[in-house]
Design a protein around this motif. Structure first.
Motif, mmCIF file in Angstrom:
data_model
loop_
_atom_site.group_PDB
_atom_site.id
_atom_site.type_symbol
_atom_site.label_atom_id
_atom_site.label_comp_id
_atom_site.label_asym_id
_atom_site.label_seq_id
_atom_site.Cartn_x
_atom_site.Cartn_y
_atom_site.Cartn_z
ATOM 1 N N LEU A 76 0.876 -1.195 0.168
ATOM 2 C CA LEU A 76 -0.109 -0.070 -0.095
ATOM 3 C C LEU A 76 0.896 1.401 0.000
ATOM 4 C CD1 LEU A 76 -2.920 1.276 0.497
ATOM 5 C CD2 LEU A 76 -2.293 1.017 2.748
ATOM 6 N N LEU A 77 1.978 1.189 0.987
ATOM 7 C CA LEU A 77 2.807 2.525 0.881
ATOM 8 C C LEU A 77 3.545 2.661 -0.342
ATOM 9 C CD1 LEU A 77 3.887 1.937 4.601
ATOM 10 C CD2 LEU A 77 2.313 3.572 3.927
ATOM 11 N N MET A 78 4.186 1.505 -1.030
ATOM 12 C CA MET A 78 4.946 1.571 -2.239
ATOM 13 C C MET A 78 4.046 1.948 -3.346
ATOM 14 S SD MET A 78 5.287 -0.314 -5.157
ATOM 15 C CE MET A 78 6.705 -0.347 -6.201
ATOM 16 N N GLY A 79 2.792 1.518 -3.301
ATOM 17 C CA GLY A 79 1.767 2.030 -4.219
ATOM 18 C C GLY A 79 1.460 3.569 -4.128
ATOM 19 N N GLY A 80 1.495 4.011 -2.967
ATOM 20 C CA GLY A 80 1.373 5.452 -2.743
ATOM 21 C C GLY A 80 2.460 6.144 -3.560
ATOM 22 N N GLU A 87 7.843 4.961 -12.202
ATOM 23 C CA GLU A 87 9.375 4.122 -12.177
ATOM 24 C C GLU A 87 9.673 3.163 -11.092
ATOM 25 O OE1 GLU A 87 9.483 7.658 -14.831
ATOM 26 O OE2 GLU A 87 9.348 7.233 -12.809
ATOM 27 N N VAL A 88 8.883 3.432 -9.996
ATOM 28 C CA VAL A 88 9.250 2.568 -8.925
ATOM 29 C C VAL A 88 8.714 1.099 -9.004
ATOM 30 C CG1 VAL A 88 9.533 4.708 -7.175
ATOM 31 C CG2 VAL A 88 7.181 3.159 -7.391
ATOM 32 N N CYS A 89 7.845 0.932 -9.786
ATOM 33 C CA CYS A 89 7.108 -0.432 -10.146
ATOM 34 C C CYS A 89 8.069 -1.011 -10.901
ATOM 35 C CB CYS A 89 5.846 -0.079 -10.811
ATOM 36 S SG CYS A 89 4.671 0.829 -9.945
ATOM 37 N N GLY A 90 7.761 -2.566 -10.579
ATOM 38 C CA GLY A 90 8.557 -3.424 -11.577
ATOM 39 C C GLY A 90 10.176 -3.542 -10.930
ATOM 40 N N ASN A 91 10.832 -4.390 -11.659
ATOM 41 C CA ASN A 91 12.180 -4.626 -11.284
ATOM 42 C C ASN A 91 13.109 -3.239 -11.656
ATOM 43 O OD1 ASN A 91 12.405 -4.847 -14.263
ATOM 44 N ND2 ASN A 91 12.968 -6.934 -13.838
ATOM 45 N N GLY A 92 12.733 -2.313 -12.238
ATOM 46 C CA GLY A 92 13.843 -1.134 -12.623
ATOM 47 C C GLY A 92 14.237 -1.277 -14.010
ATOM 48 N N TYR A 93 14.043 -2.258 -14.762
ATOM 49 C CA TYR A 93 14.682 -2.166 -16.028
ATOM 50 C C TYR A 93 14.246 -1.258 -16.986
ATOM 51 C CZ TYR A 93 16.152 -4.744 -20.406
ATOM 52 O OH TYR A 93 16.748 -5.251 -21.490
ATOM 53 N N ALA A 94 12.929 -0.985 -17.266
ATOM 54 C CA ALA A 94 12.629 0.155 -17.944
ATOM 55 C C ALA A 94 13.163 1.525 -17.581
ATOM 56 C CB ALA A 94 10.782 0.157 -17.988
ATOM 57 N N PRO A 95 13.247 1.875 -16.415
ATOM 58 C CA PRO A 95 13.616 3.291 -16.292
ATOM 59 C C PRO A 95 15.440 2.999 -16.230
ATOM 60 C CG PRO A 95 13.008 2.286 -14.313
ATOM 61 C CD PRO A 95 12.647 1.245 -15.122
ATOM 62 N N ILE A 96 15.988 1.809 -15.975
ATOM 63 C CA ILE A 96 17.346 1.994 -16.520
ATOM 64 C C ILE A 96 17.685 2.121 -17.995
ATOM 65 C CG2 ILE A 96 19.357 0.222 -16.962
ATOM 66 C CD1 ILE A 96 18.226 -1.150 -14.352
ATOM 67 N N ALA A 115 13.035 7.876 -4.520
ATOM 68 C CA ALA A 115 11.802 7.141 -4.591
ATOM 69 C C ALA A 115 12.068 5.754 -4.725
ATOM 70 C CB ALA A 115 10.811 7.584 -5.768
ATOM 71 N N LYS A 116 12.797 5.289 -5.567
ATOM 72 C CA LYS A 116 13.278 3.645 -5.683
ATOM 73 C C LYS A 116 13.677 3.226 -4.288
ATOM 74 C CE LYS A 116 13.247 -0.038 -8.248
ATOM 75 N NZ LYS A 116 12.156 -0.525 -8.555
ATOM 76 N N ILE A 117 14.577 4.038 -3.664
ATOM 77 C CA ILE A 117 15.217 3.447 -2.406
ATOM 78 C C ILE A 117 14.429 3.410 -1.463
ATOM 79 C CG2 ILE A 117 16.722 4.179 -0.590
ATOM 80 C CD1 ILE A 117 18.895 5.531 -2.371
ATOM 81 N N ALA A 118 13.175 4.339 -1.260
ATOM 82 C CA ALA A 118 12.134 4.281 -0.162
ATOM 83 C C ALA A 118 11.357 2.993 -0.553
ATOM 84 C CB ALA A 118 11.437 5.594 -0.384
ATOM 85 N N ALA A 119 11.082 2.941 -1.928
ATOM 86 C CA ALA A 119 10.176 1.654 -2.128
ATOM 87 C C ALA A 119 10.654 0.529 -1.993
ATOM 88 C CB ALA A 119 9.632 2.069 -3.836
ATOM 89 N N ALA A 126 8.785 -5.096 4.492
ATOM 90 C CA ALA A 126 7.550 -5.863 4.749
ATOM 91 C C ALA A 126 7.710 -7.451 4.444
ATOM 92 C CB ALA A 126 6.445 -5.466 3.586
ATOM 93 N N GLY A 127 8.796 -7.765 4.160
ATOM 94 C CA GLY A 127 8.823 -9.323 3.888
ATOM 95 C C GLY A 127 8.987 -9.913 2.637
ATOM 96 N N ALA A 128 8.952 -9.089 1.602
ATOM 97 C CA ALA A 128 9.106 -9.738 0.109
ATOM 98 C C ALA A 128 10.330 -10.347 -0.080
ATOM 99 C CB ALA A 128 8.458 -8.749 -0.774
ATOM 100 N N VAL A 129 10.340 -11.357 -0.698
ATOM 101 C CA VAL A 129 11.519 -12.160 -0.998
ATOM 102 C C VAL A 129 12.157 -11.392 -2.650
ATOM 103 C CG1 VAL A 129 12.597 -14.365 -1.472
ATOM 104 C CG2 VAL A 129 10.862 -14.157 0.044
ATOM 105 N N GLY A 130 13.404 -11.280 -2.438
ATOM 106 C CA GLY A 130 14.078 -10.618 -3.531
ATOM 107 C C GLY A 130 13.712 -9.212 -4.071
ATOM 108 N N GLY A 131 13.957 -8.671 -4.962
ATOM 109 C CA GLY A 131 13.778 -7.312 -5.203
ATOM 110 C C GLY A 131 14.607 -6.597 -5.102
#
Length: 369
Positions: A76-80, A87-96, A115-119, A126-131
């Motif tokens: 939820l916070l990351m969606g905000g 650009e914070v969505c996904g794995n970052g390939y497109a903004p790279i 924004a990418k660092i915060a996301a 929060a506990g997500a694996v990887g990323g």
């Protein structure tokens, strides 16, 4: 990694595995000058990034929520953030790709970086694996773009190609967060297959790694953290003298001992080696039971010959003033279960042996204190 790339080239596949950029310029003075501030910036930012990730994990674990609800809150916070900086969505390939091709992002690069660092901190906390891996590449590319942009504001400075600086930033930041500079160098090189990029990439990655390692010993990967912790424990061992662990050796050989007599000694001691000491007590070497058995099988008529030709003179030794740390290091590199101890490595007067078991027992006791 190198073997895989060579195999691809041998199969006439000359394109980079990841088509990030094409037609790169050759590095010039500008790139080499900007490598220094870029490496320093990546080396300083990486420990802060890792601390932020650890802080996020602690804060989410302190919440009275089950893991699914913590992950939902992080999303939820990351969606905000994504509402304002998609650009914070996904794995970052497109903004790279956007940064490397000089395309404009939805917000200025510094804001996209924050924004990418915060996301990333929110999702990982929060506990997500990887990323973490690809976001680290994005952070490095953004950092390189910022350094190149800052240099462009000062016309007196040598100007570098923004794409090259961003690529060097990717390798530098990855080396700083992972503490694996060789991996980072090879990875970015494989993305471009441009050998001219290797030298500035190596300089930036090594500099960033050195700065990051000096500021924070822990890396992104737990396997490296465990290895560094183990090495730190070894370095912290007290310089305990080995004489307290010394075991006397009653049975040993002399240069005049015959092969038949040595066989009887081996039957009584049941060891792999018998040490050879002269009349003055000087350690001359050791005789292996395997070499002795091979000689008897090949030439049984030589049983009354002296053992001189079988003596292994290049044998591991410890001086009496050696420390417990020295013994541990030698046992770690040697298959021996016992190592002879001499007064010093010049005179080599034989004093006894120290066993791996006793060294490990003493280390265990010191570790439990």
């Amino acid at each position: 990694s190198v073997a895989a790339s060579l195999t691809m080239l041998a199969l006439s596949n000359h394109d980079a595995p990841f088509a990030l950029v094409s037609g790169l310029a050759s590095p010039g003075l500008g790139e080499y000058v900007l490598v220094v501030p870029l490496g320093l910036a990546a080396g300083v930012l990486a420990p802060l990034f890792l601390r932020l990730l650890a802080f996020g994990k602690r804060q989410f674990r302190a919440l009275p929520l089950a893991l699914p609800w913590r992950m939902a809150l992080g999303g939820l916070l990351m969606g905000g953030i994504a509402v304002w900086v998609p650009e914070v969505c996904g794995n970052g390939y497109a903004p790279i790709i956007g940064i490397l091709q000089g395309q404009a992002l939805s917000v200025p690069v510094p804001l996209a970086l924050l924004a990418k660092i915060a996301a990333t901190a929110l999702i990982v906390g929060a506990g997500a694996v990887g990323g973490i891996f690809t976001p680290s590449l994005f952070i490095g590319a953004a950092l390189g773009a910022m350094v190149a942009g800052a240099a462009a504001l000062i016309p007196a400075l040598p100007q570098g190609d923004a794409t090259l600086i961003a690529l060097i930033g990717m390798g530098a930041f990855m080396a700083a967060v992972s503490h694996a500079p060789l991996m980072a160098i090879l990875m970015v090189f494989e993305m471009t297959m441009n050998a001219q990029l290797l030298l500035p990439l190596m300089a930036g990655s090594i500099l960033a790694y050195a700065v990051s390692r000096a500021l924070r010993s822990r890396s992104l990967y737990d396997v490296l953290n465990r290895r560094h912790a183990h090495q730190a424990k070894v370095q912290a061992l007290p310089d305990t003298e080995l004489m307290a662990l010394l075991e006397p050796v009653i049975r040993h050989l002399t240069p005049a001992t015959t092969i038949d007599q040595a066989c009887r000694q081996f039957e009584q001691t049941r060891t792999r080696y018998l040490y050879v000491v002269d009349e003055a007590g000087q350690f001359l070497g050791a005789v292996s039971i395997h070499q002795l058995a091979a000689l008897i099988c090949a030439a049984p008529e030589r049983r009354e010959a002296p053992v001189g030709p079988l003596i292994e003179t290049a044998f591991d030794l410890l001086p009496a003033h050696a420390s417990l740390k020295d013994a541990w290091s030698m046992f770690a590199m040697s298959p021996l279960e016992r190592i002879p101890v001499v007064d010093n490595l010049d005179h080599r007067r034989f004093l006894g042996v120290v066993s791996k078991r006793n060294v490990l027992d003493r280390l265990r006791l010191l570790a439990e204190r």
